[in-house]
Design a protein around this motif. Structure first.
Motif, PDB file in Angstrom:
ATOM      1  N   PHE A   1       0.828  -1.220   0.000  1.00 62.42           N
ATOM      2  CA  PHE A   1       0.000   0.000   0.000  1.00 62.42           C
ATOM      3  C   PHE A   1       0.859   1.266   0.000  1.00 62.42           C
ATOM      4  O   PHE A   1       0.368   2.352   0.257  1.00 62.42           O
TER       5      PHE A   1
ATOM      6  N   MET B   1      11.667   9.274  11.962  1.00 61.57           N
ATOM      7  CA  MET B   1      12.314   8.545  10.862  1.00 61.57           C
ATOM      8  C   MET B   1      11.203   7.754  10.170  1.00 61.57           C
ATOM      9  O   MET B   1      11.041   6.557  10.371  1.00 61.57           O
TER      10      MET B   1
ATOM     11  N   ALA C   1       9.037  -1.387   9.867  1.00 60.80           N
ATOM     12  CA  ALA C   1       8.065  -2.378   9.415  1.00 60.80           C
ATOM     13  C   ALA C   1       8.232  -3.684  10.202  1.00 60.80           C
ATOM     14  O   ALA C   1       7.457  -4.618  10.016  1.00 60.80           O
TER      15      ALA C   1
HETATM   16  N1  SAH Z   1       9.675   1.627   6.672  1.00 61.15           N
HETATM   17  C1  SAH Z   1       9.268   2.241   7.905  1.00 61.15           C
HETATM   18  C2  SAH Z   1       9.228   3.750   7.800  1.00 61.15           C
HETATM   19  C3  SAH Z   1       8.117   4.296   6.938  1.00 61.15           C
HETATM   20  S1  SAH Z   1       7.076   5.146   7.990  1.00 61.15           S
HETATM   21  C4  SAH Z   1       7.950   1.648   8.352  1.00 61.15           C
HETATM   22  O1  SAH Z   1       7.394   0.834   7.624  1.00 61.15           O
HETATM   23  O2  SAH Z   1       7.508   1.923   9.459  1.00 61.15           O
HETATM   24  C5  SAH Z   1       5.738   5.485   7.030  1.00 61.15           C
HETATM   25  C6  SAH Z   1       4.426   5.013   7.644  1.00 61.15           C
HETATM   26  O3  SAH Z   1       3.392   5.278   6.699  1.00 61.15           O
HETATM   27  C7  SAH Z   1       4.432   3.515   7.888  1.00 61.15           C
HETATM   28  O4  SAH Z   1       3.642   3.191   9.005  1.00 61.15           O
HETATM   29  C8  SAH Z   1       3.765   3.030   6.633  1.00 61.15           C
HETATM   30  O5  SAH Z   1       3.228   1.749   6.783  1.00 61.15           O
HETATM   31  C9  SAH Z   1       2.706   4.082   6.404  1.00 61.15           C
HETATM   32  N2  SAH Z   1       2.234   4.121   5.038  1.00 61.15           N
HETATM   33  C10 SAH Z   1       2.835   3.659   3.935  1.00 61.15           C
HETATM   34  N3  SAH Z   1       2.076   3.869   2.848  1.00 61.15           N
HETATM   35  C11 SAH Z   1       0.966   4.500   3.279  1.00 61.15           C
HETATM   36  C12 SAH Z   1      -0.188   5.028   2.609  1.00 61.15           C
HETATM   37  N4  SAH Z   1      -0.313   4.955   1.287  1.00 61.15           N
HETATM   38  N5  SAH Z   1      -1.125   5.629   3.361  1.00 61.15           N
HETATM   39  C13 SAH Z   1      -0.957   5.749   4.699  1.00 61.15           C
HETATM   40  N6  SAH Z   1       0.097   5.283   5.371  1.00 61.15           N
HETATM   41  C14 SAH Z   1       1.055   4.665   4.669  1.00 61.15           C
END
Ligand code: SAH
Length: 363
Positions: free
Chosen positions: A105, A158, A196
């Motif tokens: 997503f 971050m 993640a």
């Molecule tokens: N790789 C790390 C850092 C990214 S943080 C992680 O996965 O936590 C960015 C956050 O936004 C993460 O929680 C991710 O899952 C979320 N995210 C990614 N795509 C998104 C979308 N299209 N809409 C809303 N949240 C999203």
């Protein structure tokens, strides 16, 4: 840096002087660092370089959110986002050029992966953002900080492009640097790393740099999480939550934030809310519901407000502290999961993704 100066026969406090020049007085030219001897300035100039990411595009959202496209020395570009609130200003910082995880997503995933960011490219985003915001006259009200020390960015997350724990050493060094008194002096509370779910690295983080931790959970069971966050196949939910418990014990943090992207009719049903509440019953947790931010070519939809509210209310009724994240900057594609940058995909994933149709998980 201390070692570097020791090698030159200089005292360790030279590092402090240099850091203050760069980060506090924002001087990027050795010639102007007048309390260093002429010989030392020459030496520094010959053997080191001072570089910053270059802003190639700046967009300001109607809600004040600011997104920059920053170009690096090798021509790749990344994005950083500033989110202003009444009493704080948060900078969302990237850790990699692209991302090698393949969350279904996320827009960054679509772009594939190029490389890790170096320490200077990570801390450089903070330098450049503060500088650009100061030029724009942005002030952040923080009563606890004397006015001459106030900077627009008070908090760092971050949470930009990339998986920070996949670039562990550089991210930890950059976070330690931003918390140093001679640079930005951010407190541990004001720096958050989102992952993640790289289990071994969460354990290492607790020891190396116990900042606030956010975990992108997005599903309460492995069958569904496997589809949304493929990394789950390597580190399933049980092992992930084990690492979270250990992190709380080691780092003495009060709780962990669990991010949960709200995808209409995928992971937002009342029964999944109950499953999530049961899963987190023994965890000092805060759940952050993120309304899905769509981007071109994606088949998921954002959950309706009533579905998000229902999901939140179920969690609250089970005593799980839950908030819905306000969507900020979506008019300039600066919201969570919309950061894309501009770089060459070395994994060829973007090409494959265009070819294959995207699989959508449906409950
Ligand atoms: N790789 C790390 C850092 C990214 S943080 C992680 O996965 O936590 C960015 C956050 O936004 C993460 O929680 C991710 O899952 C979320 N995210 C990614 N795509 C998104 C979308 N299209 N809409 C809303 N949240 C999203």
């Amino acid at each position: 840096m201390n070692q570097y100066f020791a090698g030159l026969g200089e005292k360790p406090f030279r590092s402090q002087q240099l850091l203050q020049w760069i980060y506090q007085r924002k001087v990027m030219d050795y010639e102007e660092m007048t309390d260093l001897s002429k010989a030392l300035r020459l030496r520094l100039k010959e053997s080191t370089c001072l570089t910053l990411p270059r802003i190639v595009n700046q967009q300001v959202s109607s809600d004040g959110t600011c997104k920059w496209l920053m170009q690096l020395q090798d021509g790749n570009s990344i994005e950083a986002v500033f989110i202003p609130e009444d009493d704080r200003g948060t900078l969302c910082v990237s850790s990699q050029v692209g991302c090698s995880l393949n969350c279904t997503f996320c827009a960054t995933a679509r772009q594939g992966f190029s490389r890790h960011l170096t320490v200077d490219e990570i801390i450089g985003q903070l330098w450049v953002a503060n500088h650009a915001l100061e030029e724009m006259g942005v002030r952040t009200a923080r009563p606890d900080v004397p006015s001459d020390h106030r900077r627009p960015v008070t908090n760092v997350v971050m949470m930009g492009m990339g998986e920070p724990l996949a670039n562990f050493d550089n991210v930890v060094a950059a976070m330690n640097l931003m918390m140093d008194d001679f640079t930005f002096g951010l407190s541990r509370r004001r720096v958050t790393l989102s992952t993640a779910g790289m289990v071994p690295a969460i354990d290492r983080l607790a020891e190396a740099c116990p900042v606030s931790l956010a975990v992108s959970l997005h599903a309460p069971n492995d069958a569904l999480r496997d589809q949304l966050v493929p990394l789950n196949k390597k580190y399933p939910i049980e092992s992930l939550l084990g690492a979270c418990q250990r992190f709380i014990g080691e780092s003495q943090r009060q709780r962990i934030t669990f991010e949960y992207v709200m995808l209409q009719e995928v992971n937002d049903t009342p029964s999944l809310a109950r499953e999530l509440a049961a899963l987190l019953a023994d965890m000092p947790a805060k759940v952050n519901l993120i309304p899905f931010n769509p981007f071109e070519g994606i088949q998921y939809q954002r959950s309706s407000k009533s579905r998000i509210d229902r999901f939140r209310d179920i969690l609250l009724s089970k005593n799980i502290f839950t908030v819905t994240r306000k969507t900020r900057g979506d008019d300039i594609d600066a919201a969570c999961g919309q950061l894309a940058g501009d770089f060459t995909d070395r994994t060829r994933r973007s090409e494959r993704m265009r070819r294959d149709s995207v699989k959508v998980a449906v409950v």
